[in-house]
Design a protein around this motif. Structure first.
Motif, PDB file in Angstrom:
ATOM      1  N   ASP A 129      23.809  36.649  18.133  1.00  0.00           N
ATOM      2  CA  ASP A 129      23.401  36.767  16.727  1.00  0.00           C
ATOM      3  C   ASP A 129      23.493  38.218  16.253  1.00  0.00           C
ATOM      4  OD1 ASP A 129      20.784  34.227  16.911  1.00  0.00           O
ATOM      5  OD2 ASP A 129      22.930  34.074  16.472  1.00  0.00           O
ATOM      6  N   THR A 132      27.136  39.041  15.788  1.00  0.00           N
ATOM      7  CA  THR A 132      27.628  38.362  14.593  1.00  0.00           C
ATOM      8  C   THR A 132      27.230  39.127  13.334  1.00  0.00           C
ATOM      9  OG1 THR A 132      27.507  36.192  15.675  1.00  0.00           O
ATOM     10  CG2 THR A 132      27.534  36.213  13.270  1.00  0.00           C
ATOM     11  N   THR A 154      27.526  22.588  16.998  1.00  0.00           N
ATOM     12  CA  THR A 154      26.384  22.809  16.108  1.00  0.00           C
ATOM     13  C   THR A 154      25.638  24.084  16.460  1.00  0.00           C
ATOM     14  OG1 THR A 154      26.137  20.410  15.845  1.00  0.00           O
ATOM     15  CG2 THR A 154      24.261  21.781  15.231  1.00  0.00           C
ATOM     16  N   GLU A 155      25.548  24.394  17.781  1.00  0.00           N
ATOM     17  CA  GLU A 155      24.799  25.562  18.228  1.00  0.00           C
ATOM     18  C   GLU A 155      25.322  26.854  17.617  1.00  0.00           C
ATOM     19  OE1 GLU A 155      25.841  28.160  20.537  1.00  0.00           O
ATOM     20  OE2 GLU A 155      23.883  29.095  20.197  1.00  0.00           O
ATOM     21  N   LEU A 157      27.299  26.994  14.854  1.00  0.00           N
ATOM     22  CA  LEU A 157      27.760  26.802  13.482  1.00  0.00           C
ATOM     23  C   LEU A 157      27.156  27.822  12.523  1.00  0.00           C
ATOM     24  CD1 LEU A 157      29.474  25.130  11.572  1.00  0.00           C
ATOM     25  CD2 LEU A 157      27.530  23.572  11.268  1.00  0.00           C
ATOM     26  N   HIS A 158      25.877  28.168  12.707  1.00  0.00           N
ATOM     27  CA  HIS A 158      25.251  29.109  11.777  1.00  0.00           C
ATOM     28  C   HIS A 158      25.916  30.476  11.850  1.00  0.00           C
ATOM     29  CE1 HIS A 158      23.242  30.093  15.567  1.00  0.00           C
ATOM     30  NE2 HIS A 158      22.851  31.243  15.012  1.00  0.00           N
ATOM     31  N   ARG A 159      26.357  30.872  13.048  1.00  0.00           N
ATOM     32  CA  ARG A 159      27.058  32.144  13.173  1.00  0.00           C
ATOM     33  C   ARG A 159      28.420  32.082  12.504  1.00  0.00           C
ATOM     34  NH1 ARG A 159      24.384  32.300  18.349  1.00  0.00           N
ATOM     35  NH2 ARG A 159      26.091  31.171  19.334  1.00  0.00           N
ATOM     36  N   LEU A 161      29.381  30.154  10.016  1.00  0.00           N
ATOM     37  CA  LEU A 161      29.237  30.122   8.557  1.00  0.00           C
ATOM     38  C   LEU A 161      28.885  31.508   8.014  1.00  0.00           C
ATOM     39  CD1 LEU A 161      27.350  26.723   8.135  1.00  0.00           C
ATOM     40  CD2 LEU A 161      29.740  27.226   7.568  1.00  0.00           C
ATOM     41  N   ALA A 162      28.064  32.254   8.762  1.00  0.00           N
ATOM     42  CA  ALA A 162      27.712  33.609   8.328  1.00  0.00           C
ATOM     43  C   ALA A 162      28.949  34.501   8.316  1.00  0.00           C
ATOM     44  CB  ALA A 162      26.641  34.191   9.243  1.00  0.00           C
TER      45      ALA A 162
END
Length: 346
Positions: A129, A132, A154-155, A157-159, A161-162
């Motif tokens: 994180d 990223t 999914t794990e 994915l937030h990175r 998208l950022a």
């Protein structure tokens, strides 16, 4: 004279110059071409794509496209294997020096260690994180194994998208098997043109590179530990490995090349090459990202297609048709049954 010709044609058989493409294609269609046609393209003789006709030395005959393809695939396997060996040696050397307690190099700015051991998934995710958040330009990843599980996608994915939100470009390498996973296709559709994906028969172990300044690789078999690498020379080396694999890989949007042998798929060709190297079923399955059961099913189909009644005989058949990466001693049709005449009554 030959030297000047080579300078004008600095390429390999995997990407012929326009003039070489025309002459070689004409030779394949017609069976041979006059020697004078090849004078402007000495690359074709240097790459052994054309060679003298033994019946008439004023003519040149082409090497078959199937043989050229086999030669290129053998080169791919050799380059990937060498890259895997060198990455393993480099990491082992750094771990050895770390165990001796020697002072590790640091960035010129003095920020952080050249190598950090991240013990536990929470520490790994926190470091990822952080990397990223600092990334501004590019992310390169190698994702081994087969079809990516939804939980894995999914794990991270937030990175992803950022990164997309900041305009960071991403390039991902997978095994060919990953093409069959709907989860991966959904992920790539969501990310749009921010992510470019390619596939190979085999890739090295997991690798993530941010802005060509920090890399993450697994530190144990179950991936509960990782190494965060910031040493410029080591990171640059890993970037070189990635770029070499990327050049050899096939875009996810492009079909896999035909093996040139009726009844044998691209995956079965890869399995045959690994069988020829002496690997067991479990090792082959792991390297290609498939289950052992699926691997054995493909081996059974190979045996049936090539008419092999035993594992030993299968190895002989693989060598005879050139699936081991060497020139076949028999035409492929001689073993697949395409040239067999129907039985006659006696």
């Amino acid at each position: 004279m030959a030297g000047r010709g080579a300078e004008r044609h600095p390429h390999g058989a995997d990407r012929l110059c326009e003039a070489g493409d025309r002459v070689y294609s004409r030779a394949v269609r017609r069976g041979r071409v006059p020697r004078t046609d090849a004078e402007p393209v000495p690359c074709l003789l240097e790459l052994a794509l054309l060679h003298p006709d033994p019946d008439d030395m004023d003519w040149l005959v082409p090497t078959s496209p199937q043989e050229v393809m086999t030669r290129l695939l053998r080169g791919v396997y050799d380059e990937v294997s060498e890259s895997q060996r060198r990455v393993g040696s480099a990491v082992a050397a750094f771990e050895w020096y770390a165990d001796l307690g020697r002072q590790l190099n640091t960035f010129a700015s003095g920020e952080g260690s050249a190598i950090r051991v991240l013990d536990g998934l929470s520490r790994i995710q926190a470091a990822m994180d952080e990397a990223t958040a600092a990334c501004t330009t590019e992310v390169l990843t190698v994702q081994p194994g087969g079809i990516r599980r939804e939980a894995e996608l999914t794990e991270g994915l937030h990175r992803a998208l950022a990164l997309r939100g900041r305009g960071v470009r991403m390039r991902d390498l997978y095994t060919h098997v990953a093409r069959h996973g709907q989860g991966l296709l959904n992920y790539l559709e969501l990310m749009g043109d921010t992510v470019e994906a390619r596939t190979l028969d085999e890739v090295i172990d997991r690798l993530i590179l941010f802005d060509r300044t920090v890399a993450f690789i697994p530190a144990n078999a179950d991936r509960t530990m990782a190494l965060e690498l910031r040493h410029p020379a080591l990171v640059e080396y890993l970037v070189t490995v990635f770029e070499r694999l990327w050049r050899l890989a096939i875009p996810l949007t492009a079909p896999l090349p035909d093996t040139g042998i009726e009844g044998i798929s691209h995956r079965e060709q890869s399995i045959a090459a690994l069988l020829a190297e002496g690997h067991q079923d479990a090792v082959i399955a792991e390297r290609l990202g498939i289950s052992v059961r699926t691997c054995r099913a493909h081996i059974a189909r190979l045996s049936e297609t090539l008419g092999a009644a035993s594992r030993t005989q299968l190895g002989v058949r693989i060598a005879q048709v050139g699936l081991d990466g060497h020139r076949p001693s028999l035409p492929a049709t001689a073993l697949t049954g395409r040239d067999r005449e129907p039985p006659t009554a006696r």
